[in-house]
Motif scaffolding. Structure first.
Motif, PDB file in Angstrom:
ATOM      1  N   ALA A 169       9.817   8.336   2.553  1.00 51.41           N
ATOM      2  CA  ALA A 169      10.051   7.902   1.411  1.00 51.41           C
ATOM      3  C   ALA A 169       8.659   7.233   0.652  1.00 51.41           C
ATOM      4  O   ALA A 169       8.302   7.581  -0.650  1.00 51.41           O
ATOM      5  N   GLY A 170       8.496   6.139   1.217  1.00 46.75           N
ATOM      6  CA  GLY A 170       7.139   5.494   0.939  1.00 46.75           C
ATOM      7  C   GLY A 170       5.961   5.852   1.271  1.00 46.75           C
ATOM      8  O   GLY A 170       4.983   5.257   1.064  1.00 46.75           O
ATOM      9  N   HIS A 171       5.597   7.098   1.619  1.00 50.08           N
ATOM     10  CA  HIS A 171       4.352   7.598   2.099  1.00 50.08           C
ATOM     11  C   HIS A 171       3.229   7.391   1.069  1.00 50.08           C
ATOM     12  O   HIS A 171       2.267   6.856   1.544  1.00 50.08           O
ATOM     13  N   HIS A 172       3.551   7.841   0.003  1.00 47.93           N
ATOM     14  CA  HIS A 172       2.587   8.024  -0.922  1.00 47.93           C
ATOM     15  C   HIS A 172       1.981   6.331  -1.624  1.00 47.93           C
ATOM     16  O   HIS A 172       0.990   6.355  -2.392  1.00 47.93           O
ATOM     17  N   ASN A 173       2.960   5.616  -1.062  1.00 49.00           N
ATOM     18  CA  ASN A 173       2.512   4.163  -1.484  1.00 49.00           C
ATOM     19  C   ASN A 173       1.798   3.113  -0.345  1.00 49.00           C
ATOM     20  O   ASN A 173       1.327   2.129  -0.582  1.00 49.00           O
ATOM     21  N   MET A 174       1.654   3.938   0.783  1.00 50.57           N
ATOM     22  CA  MET A 174       0.997   3.495   1.768  1.00 50.57           C
ATOM     23  C   MET A 174      -0.502   3.190   1.735  1.00 50.57           C
ATOM     24  O   MET A 174      -1.304   4.382   2.018  1.00 50.57           O
ATOM     25  N   ILE A 175      -1.019   2.055   1.321  1.00 52.64           N
ATOM     26  CA  ILE A 175      -2.403   2.153   1.191  1.00 52.64           C
ATOM     27  C   ILE A 175      -2.779   0.749   1.242  1.00 52.64           C
ATOM     28  O   ILE A 175      -2.050  -0.150   1.232  1.00 52.64           O
ATOM     29  N   THR A 176      -4.072   0.421   1.785  1.00 49.74           N
ATOM     30  CA  THR A 176      -4.642  -0.872   1.976  1.00 49.74           C
ATOM     31  C   THR A 176      -6.145  -0.823   1.626  1.00 49.74           C
ATOM     32  O   THR A 176      -6.566   0.051   1.026  1.00 49.74           O
ATOM     33  N   ARG A 177      -6.647  -2.081   1.553  1.00 50.40           N
ATOM     34  CA  ARG A 177      -8.092  -2.154   0.906  1.00 50.40           C
ATOM     35  C   ARG A 177      -8.841  -2.762   2.096  1.00 50.40           C
ATOM     36  O   ARG A 177      -8.610  -3.690   2.667  1.00 50.40           O
ATOM     37  N   PHE A 178     -10.052  -2.371   2.154  1.00 51.51           N
ATOM     38  CA  PHE A 178     -11.192  -3.121   3.036  1.00 51.51           C
ATOM     39  C   PHE A 178     -12.217  -3.603   1.856  1.00 51.51           C
ATOM     40  O   PHE A 178     -12.528  -2.890   0.941  1.00 51.51           O
ATOM     41  N   ILE A 179     -12.404  -5.049   1.819  1.00 54.79           N
ATOM     42  CA  ILE A 179     -13.516  -5.505   1.115  1.00 54.79           C
ATOM     43  C   ILE A 179     -14.563  -5.689   1.661  1.00 54.79           C
ATOM     44  O   ILE A 179     -14.614  -6.566   2.716  1.00 54.79           O
TER      45      ILE A 179
END
Ligand code: CUA
Length: 182
Positions: A169-179
């Motif tokens: 269900a939460g697949h599309h929210n699975m995001i992270t960032r590299f700075i």
């Protein structure tokens, strides 16, 4: 005419023989297609781990239930006691990332530009994807496995990491960032 009859029989034998050859070839073709489908599909499912052309991929294993006893317990860049990042024996930085529960940890990873970073990624629950947008880093993350890939971010800025493997269900929210820092 016995000679003609003989020819006729020889012809029939040839036909039978060729029919046999055709049947055998068909069966071989069928088996071959089946085998290539099976062997072809399986690598396809696992191909994700080999897509990072930026560096060597070393596959390791880790017990998802024992992550607390591994560097995955403190996700992020490996630093020394003074908080400085340290190069490993291969001359790269190490970073540990954990995928699970529709999140990546750490939520934000700060990495220096121009320094090779070896990302070690594992999953806690189900199969996830790990795709660094704008790069060819795209691996499949499986519980119990560690995907290790070395990447050099050349330009300062922000890169997003997304899960490209449907995981719920939460697949599309699975995001992270590299700075990527200068
Ligand atoms: Cu994790 Cu999709």
């Amino acid at each position: 005419d016995p000679a003609a009859r003989l020819d006729h029989h020889t012809l029939e034998r040839y036909e039978t023989a060729w029919l046999g050859v055709a049947v055998v070839l068909t069966v071989l073709l069928f088996v071959g297609v089946l085998a290539s489908l099976i062997s072809g599909t399986y690598p396809l499912l696992k191909a994700g781990t080999g897509h990072a052309h930026d560096g060597p991929v070393v596959k390791g294993r880790v017990d998802p239930a024992q992550l607390a006893a591994t560097p995955f317990a403190t996700p992020g860049l490996v630093v020394d006691r003074a908080g400085q990042s340290v190069l490993n024996a291969q001359g790269t930085l190490d970073a540990y990332l954990v995928a699970g529960g529709f999140t990546f940890q750490p939520a934000v990873l700060r990495v220096p530009a121009g320094v090779p970073v070896t990302l070690h990624v594992t999953a806690t629950d189900v199969v996830h994807g790990f795709q660094v947008t704008g790069t060819n880093v795209n691996v499949e993350i499986l519980p119990g496995h560690v995907a290790s890939l070395t990447v050099t971010f050349r330009h300062p800025g922000e890169q997003h990491v997304i899960c490209n493997e449907y995981c719920g269900a939460g697949h599309h929210n699975m995001i992270t960032r590299f700075i990527v820092e200068a």
